[in-house]
Design a protein around this motif. Structure first.
Motif, PDB file in Angstrom:
ATOM      1  N   THR A  41      30.368 -21.911  18.832  1.00 42.60           N
ATOM      2  CA  THR A  41      30.228 -20.710  18.025  1.00 42.60           C
ATOM      3  C   THR A  41      29.522 -21.026  16.716  1.00 42.60           C
ATOM      4  O   THR A  41      29.546 -22.157  16.229  1.00 42.60           O
ATOM      5  CB  THR A  41      31.584 -20.056  17.712  1.00 42.60           C
ATOM      6  N   ARG A  43      28.384 -18.809  12.860  1.00 41.46           N
ATOM      7  CA  ARG A  43      28.621 -17.588  12.103  1.00 41.46           C
ATOM      8  C   ARG A  43      27.356 -16.766  11.948  1.00 41.46           C
ATOM      9  O   ARG A  43      27.316 -15.604  12.350  1.00 41.46           O
ATOM     10  CB  ARG A  43      29.214 -17.913  10.724  1.00 41.46           C
ATOM     11  N   LEU A  68      30.327 -15.760  16.119  1.00 40.89           N
ATOM     12  CA  LEU A  68      31.737 -15.480  15.856  1.00 40.89           C
ATOM     13  C   LEU A  68      31.954 -15.354  14.358  1.00 40.89           C
ATOM     14  O   LEU A  68      31.579 -16.252  13.599  1.00 40.89           O
ATOM     15  CB  LEU A  68      32.622 -16.611  16.409  1.00 40.89           C
ATOM     16  N   GLU A  69      32.579 -14.267  13.954  1.00 39.67           N
ATOM     17  CA  GLU A  69      33.006 -14.086  12.567  1.00 39.67           C
ATOM     18  C   GLU A  69      34.512 -14.311  12.524  1.00 39.67           C
ATOM     19  O   GLU A  69      35.302 -13.409  12.814  1.00 39.67           O
ATOM     20  CB  GLU A  69      32.642 -12.692  12.067  1.00 39.67           C
ATOM     21  N   ASP A  72      37.135 -11.987  10.786  1.00 39.91           N
ATOM     22  CA  ASP A  72      37.303 -10.591  11.196  1.00 39.91           C
ATOM     23  C   ASP A  72      37.950 -10.543  12.567  1.00 39.91           C
ATOM     24  O   ASP A  72      37.270 -10.573  13.594  1.00 39.91           O
ATOM     25  CB  ASP A  72      35.948  -9.878  11.207  1.00 39.91           C
ATOM     26  N   ARG A  74      39.159  -8.236  14.151  1.00 40.12           N
ATOM     27  CA  ARG A  74      38.832  -7.058  14.957  1.00 40.12           C
ATOM     28  C   ARG A  74      37.753  -7.358  15.983  1.00 40.12           C
ATOM     29  O   ARG A  74      37.610  -6.619  16.968  1.00 40.12           O
ATOM     30  CB  ARG A  74      38.371  -5.919  14.047  1.00 40.12           C
ATOM     31  N   THR A  75      36.999  -8.423  15.788  1.00 43.76           N
ATOM     32  CA  THR A  75      35.910  -8.762  16.706  1.00 43.76           C
ATOM     33  C   THR A  75      36.352  -9.688  17.835  1.00 43.76           C
ATOM     34  O   THR A  75      35.545  -9.984  18.728  1.00 43.76           O
ATOM     35  CB  THR A  75      34.768  -9.447  15.939  1.00 43.76           C
ATOM     36  N   PHE A  76      37.592 -10.131  17.820  1.00 44.77           N
ATOM     37  CA  PHE A  76      37.992 -11.202  18.736  1.00 44.77           C
ATOM     38  C   PHE A  76      38.090 -10.743  20.191  1.00 44.77           C
ATOM     39  O   PHE A  76      37.833 -11.524  21.106  1.00 44.77           O
ATOM     40  CB  PHE A  76      39.310 -11.823  18.297  1.00 44.77           C
ATOM     41  N   GLU A  77      38.480  -9.500  20.412  1.00 44.13           N
ATOM     42  CA  GLU A  77      38.554  -9.027  21.796  1.00 44.13           C
ATOM     43  C   GLU A  77      37.171  -9.025  22.430  1.00 44.13           C
ATOM     44  O   GLU A  77      36.992  -9.477  23.569  1.00 44.13           O
ATOM     45  CB  GLU A  77      39.172  -7.640  21.853  1.00 44.13           C
ATOM     46  N   ALA A  78      36.177  -8.531  21.678  1.00 40.38           N
ATOM     47  CA  ALA A  78      34.803  -8.543  22.189  1.00 40.38           C
ATOM     48  C   ALA A  78      34.303  -9.970  22.371  1.00 40.38           C
ATOM     49  O   ALA A  78      33.579 -10.273  23.333  1.00 40.38           O
ATOM     50  CB  ALA A  78      33.883  -7.775  21.243  1.00 40.38           C
ATOM     51  N   PHE A  79      34.701 -10.869  21.467  1.00 39.01           N
ATOM     52  CA  PHE A  79      34.303 -12.270  21.606  1.00 39.01           C
ATOM     53  C   PHE A  79      34.899 -12.872  22.872  1.00 39.01           C
ATOM     54  O   PHE A  79      34.204 -13.577  23.625  1.00 39.01           O
ATOM     55  CB  PHE A  79      34.727 -13.076  20.387  1.00 39.01           C
ATOM     56  N   LYS A 136      43.678 -14.480  21.695  1.00 37.10           N
ATOM     57  CA  LYS A 136      42.762 -13.737  22.562  1.00 37.10           C
ATOM     58  C   LYS A 136      42.169 -14.598  23.671  1.00 37.10           C
ATOM     59  O   LYS A 136      41.929 -14.111  24.791  1.00 37.10           O
ATOM     60  CB  LYS A 136      41.637 -13.120  21.730  1.00 37.10           C
TER      61      LYS A 136
END
Length: 260
Positions: A41, A43, A68-69, A72, A74-79, A136
């Motif tokens: 990953t 940033r 990968l941020e 945040d 909130r982005t982990f499910e999409a990651f 996740k």
């Protein structure tokens, strides 16, 4: 890697956060030398990540970069969905074998100078980010896999202006023991590597670019020098390997004997 891996038709696959530079990049390359493939990953510097991918390819292995941020959640499910898709598209697999929680950030500060913004930023990346990212992607870790969390020697000894950084790393060490218990039923080992002073671009390259700082570090280290990324990555890859299959829930300091 162990003989059991060599006999397998599939390479071991590692997910390394912050794998485009420093200790993370060195770990990706060492894992490739040991016969593994990697997802790394980054940033915001795609070019650095692509350079690492090329160096892995030059070793005859495969690497895929994903943005990968870590600050945040909130982005982990999409990651996690992106990791799952990458595994299918690149390796025809549903799981990966190794997770290295390496990515982090740094802010200087003492009790009197640290701000609430500093606190939230460091906790958000170094502890909250690591916790929820692991949550996740844990379903994607293969049974009998391995997790290595990166801490710091500064959880054991004092360094001025590093109170928040060191405290968040201390939280990671406690989390490691809990994760070892919670994932142990699947045969997944979870350990901590705690590096000492290591010459990378961390902290603006303070150690890497400053001979005076290097001399100070060497003077307080049993092996008489500062660390480099490859000192740490070698220990990470060794700990991931099946040869250490009976090691879990441990903190292993890789620091050349600093402040003994």
């Amino acid at each position: 890697m162990s003989n059991s891996q060599e006999a397998s038709d599939q390479p071991r696959i590692g997910l390394i956060t912050g794998g485009s530079r420093g200790i993370g990049k060195a770990t990706a390359l060492d894992l490739a030398r040991a016969g593994g493939d990697v997802i790394i990953t980054y940033r915001d510097n795609r070019d650095e990540a692509e350079t690492t991918v090329k160096e892995v390819a030059d070793l005859g292995r495969r690497a895929v970069p994903l943005a990968l941020e870590l600050g945040d959640a909130r982005t982990f499910e999409a990651f996690a969905d992106a990791v799952a898709a990458t595994l299918q598209e690149t390796w025809g697999r549903d799981t990966f074998d190794y997770l290295v929680n390496n990515a982090g950030s740094q802010r200087a500060g003492s009790l009197t100078t640290a701000t609430e913004e500093d606190f939230d930023a460091l906790v958000g990346v170094q502890f909250k980010g690591l916790f929820f990212l692991t949550q996740k992607v844990a379903p994607l870790i293969a049974d009998n896999g391995s997790v290595v969390n990166i801490s710091s020697g500064m959880t054991r000894f004092y360094v001025p202006e590093r109170v928040l950084y060191s405290a968040t790393k201390g939280a990671v060490e406690v989390l490691t023991r809990y994760l070892a218990q919670e994932l142990g039923g699947r045969g997944i080992r979870v350990n901590t590597i705690a590096p000492g002073a290591t010459a990378t671009d961390f902290s603006g390259g303070l150690l890497r670019d400053n001979p005076a700082v290097q001399q100070v570090v060497a003077s307080m280290t049993a092996l008489g020098r500062h660390g480099v990324a490859e000192d740490i990555s070698g220990a990470i890859v060794a700990l991931l390997d099946d040869a250490n299959r009976w090691v879990t829930g441990q903190r292993i300091e890789v620091a050349g004997g600093v402040h003994l």
